[in-house]
Structures are given as C-alpha cells and as structure tokens.
Design a protein around this motif. Sequence first.
Motif, short mmCIF file in Angstrom:
data_model
loop_
_atom_site.label_atom_id
_atom_site.label_comp_id
_atom_site.label_asym_id
_atom_site.label_seq_id
_atom_site.Cartn_x
_atom_site.Cartn_y
_atom_site.Cartn_z
N PHE A 151 0.83 -1.20 0.00
CA PHE A 151 0.00 0.00 0.00
C PHE A 151 0.87 1.25 0.00
O PHE A 151 1.82 1.34 0.77
CB PHE A 151 -0.93 0.00 1.22
N TYR A 152 0.52 2.18 -0.89
CA TYR A 152 1.22 3.47 -0.98
C TYR A 152 0.17 4.54 -1.21
O TYR A 152 -0.52 4.54 -2.22
CB TYR A 152 2.22 3.47 -2.13
N GLN A 153 0.03 5.44 -0.26
CA GLN A 153 -0.94 6.53 -0.39
C GLN A 153 -0.30 7.81 0.12
O GLN A 153 -0.27 8.05 1.32
CB GLN A 153 -2.21 6.22 0.40
N SER A 164 -7.61 10.95 -5.23
CA SER A 164 -6.61 10.01 -4.72
C SER A 164 -6.63 8.74 -5.54
O SER A 164 -7.69 8.12 -5.70
CB SER A 164 -6.89 9.64 -3.26
N SER A 167 -4.77 2.91 -3.61
CA SER A 167 -3.51 2.78 -2.87
C SER A 167 -2.92 1.37 -2.87
O SER A 167 -1.80 1.18 -2.42
CB SER A 167 -3.71 3.25 -1.44
#
Length: 181
Positions: A151-153, A164, A167
């Motif tokens: 996960f990358y947010q 957005s 993620s």
Amino acid sequence: MRLAQRRCCIDIDEETGQRRPAQGLTGCSYQVLHNDGRLLSFEFNLEHTGAYSWQNTQHAVFDVRTGQRLRLTDVVAETPARVRQLLRVAINRRLTKTLNELWEESQDSAEVQALAERFTYNLRTHQVEYTSAAEPTLEDFTITARGITIFYQPWLPPAWWPHSPESAYFFPFTALRSRLR
C-alpha cells in the motif's frame, strides 16, 4: 477492541463532566484478510475526527507459529531495492492514468498541473520525483495465497481526496521470489 473504541470515541469535559464526540481517533475495526495456519494478515480501519473526518487503513502480517510481526523482507527474497523499483513503476503507471482521467473529466490543465505538483509528478517524464515526495515504504502490506499487496498513499489535503489514486499495488508471487516454503 470494543473497549478501546468506546474509550476513544467519547471525550468528557473535565469542567462540566459532559460527554461529547471525541477528537482524534474515534473508531477502529479490523478484518482478517488471510489465515493459512502459518501466516495471519490483518487490515485495520481507523476513523479520525478533527477539522475533517477521515479514515485510513493499516495492515499487519504475523507468523502464527512465533507471533512475530513480519516485514516484507521476511516474506520475499527480492531485495528491498528491487521491490521498491517494481512499486515505483506501478505508482508511475497509476498516477499517469489518474492524471489522464482527471484531464478527460475536467479539461482543466491548471487542475491537472496542481495535482501533479502535489504528487511531485513530472508531466514530461511521467515519473514521480521522490526527492521531495514520500518514498514508498515497504511496511504496509498484506499477503494472500496468490501474492502480496503493498500500500502506498501519499497524503493529500481534503480538497484533493476525490482524486486520490487507488492505494493497493498487487504483486503475484510469480513476479516476486518468495521466501515462503
């Protein structure tokens, strides 16, 4: 978990003794994503209240036999640099798609430019410039029988939340060398 949730969701005014909705962490829940008897993967959903209400999700993977929380390097034989490289490619691909979709929706180059700047995304090279952006960490991940999701947010101000990108970045075990036997 319920007791922690109850305690975090109500503040008591010290002067009047009245109860009021809490600020900060105001709710939490969890879900078991994977349990094969060896590995246990959780998703924690956290709710926050302040000037804005928001939610975020965190993940943890444990070795059932030892109770130890696992790091990604405990699960895959790839070097962290190699996994980060794969993740960067996936992030750049997704941000390119997100910005293209925003352009198609709005036809507003200023809005696209502003979002690209927020992500430190170079519109000419189609790359995130990590010198000023948050470098992807490899700590927030889950595991299933098919592979690993990282996960990358990056943080966005509330006005940008509708833009957005997703993620979750899934990598099948066929793309990563596994340490699991």
